[in-house]
Design a protein around this motif. Structure first.
Motif, PDB file in Angstrom:
ATOM      1  N   SER A 248       0.806  -1.224   0.000  1.00  0.00           N
ATOM      2  CA  SER A 248       0.000   0.000   0.000  1.00  0.00           C
ATOM      3  C   SER A 248       0.840   1.276   0.000  1.00  0.00           C
ATOM      4  N   LEU A 249       2.123   1.168   0.336  1.00  0.00           N
ATOM      5  CA  LEU A 249       2.966   2.363   0.417  1.00  0.00           C
ATOM      6  C   LEU A 249       4.067   2.437  -0.634  1.00  0.00           C
ATOM      7  N   ARG A 250       4.473   1.295  -1.167  1.00  0.00           N
ATOM      8  CA  ARG A 250       5.650   1.283  -2.048  1.00  0.00           C
ATOM      9  C   ARG A 250       5.331   0.855  -3.470  1.00  0.00           C
ATOM     10  N   ARG A 251       6.062   1.502  -4.377  1.00  0.00           N
ATOM     11  CA  ARG A 251       6.053   1.115  -5.790  1.00  0.00           C
ATOM     12  C   ARG A 251       7.493   0.796  -6.182  1.00  0.00           C
ATOM     13  N   VAL A 252       7.645  -0.123  -7.103  1.00  0.00           N
ATOM     14  CA  VAL A 252       8.955  -0.475  -7.624  1.00  0.00           C
ATOM     15  C   VAL A 252       8.967  -0.151  -9.112  1.00  0.00           C
ATOM     16  N   THR A 253       9.996   0.557  -9.556  1.00  0.00           N
ATOM     17  CA  THR A 253      10.149   0.833 -10.985  1.00  0.00           C
ATOM     18  C   THR A 253      10.606  -0.444 -11.662  1.00  0.00           C
TER      19      THR A 253
END
Length: 152
Positions: A60-65
């Motif tokens: 819910s808090l992190r995105r990964v490129t």
């Protein structure tokens, strides 16, 4: 690694001209979210200038490129496949200029001109295969595994 296939330059000139009749020039300021994973995929873009990051939410808090795209690259392929939802998110990493294409209009054009449709689908498939290979190589590098060329 081989150079990435570019959608517009891969099409023969008459087919490129017909496709470009459907193009609309758009811009995205830096940090603009272009689309979100799970959203309706009803268009695609060819980047003219700037950079776009494809990302995946890991919680819910992190995105990964997962990939970076630049000039000449195809942005968006989910419009071709049911359920027509984005598999990743995309954000403008810098100011972006792009050609935008309405998926329904392009699909109609492909039905009217099956040769163009076949060339377009094959080109998108080649782009996807290249990106899959690049992602695979990144994973192998990250985890220190030996590469095996030509094996997915």
């Amino acid at each position: 690694m081989t150079r990435a296939t570019r959608l517009l330059t891969a099409l023969p000139q008459p087919q490129r001209r017909r496709l470009m009749e459907l193009a609309r020039e758009v811009t995205f300021p830096e940090d603009t979210r272009i689309f979100e994973a799970g959203g309706r995929a009803d268009r695609f873009w060819v980047i003219r200038s700037g950079a776009v990051s494809l990302d995946q939410r890991v919680d819910s808090l992190r995105r990964v490129t997962v990939a970076g795209l630049g000039s000449g690259d195809l942005l968006g392929w989910s419009w071709l496949f049911p359920p027509y939802e984005w598999d990743f998110g995309a954000v403008a990493f810098s100011p972006v200029r792009a050609y935008e294409f309405d998926a329904k209009a392009v699909l109609r054009l492909c039905e009217e001109d099956p040769a163009l449709g076949l060339t377009l689908v094959r080109t998108v498939a080649e782009i996807l295969a290249h990106r899959l290979e690049a992602t695979r190589n990144k994973l192998l590098e990250q985890y220190g595994l030996p590469r095996r060329r030509g094996v997915l």
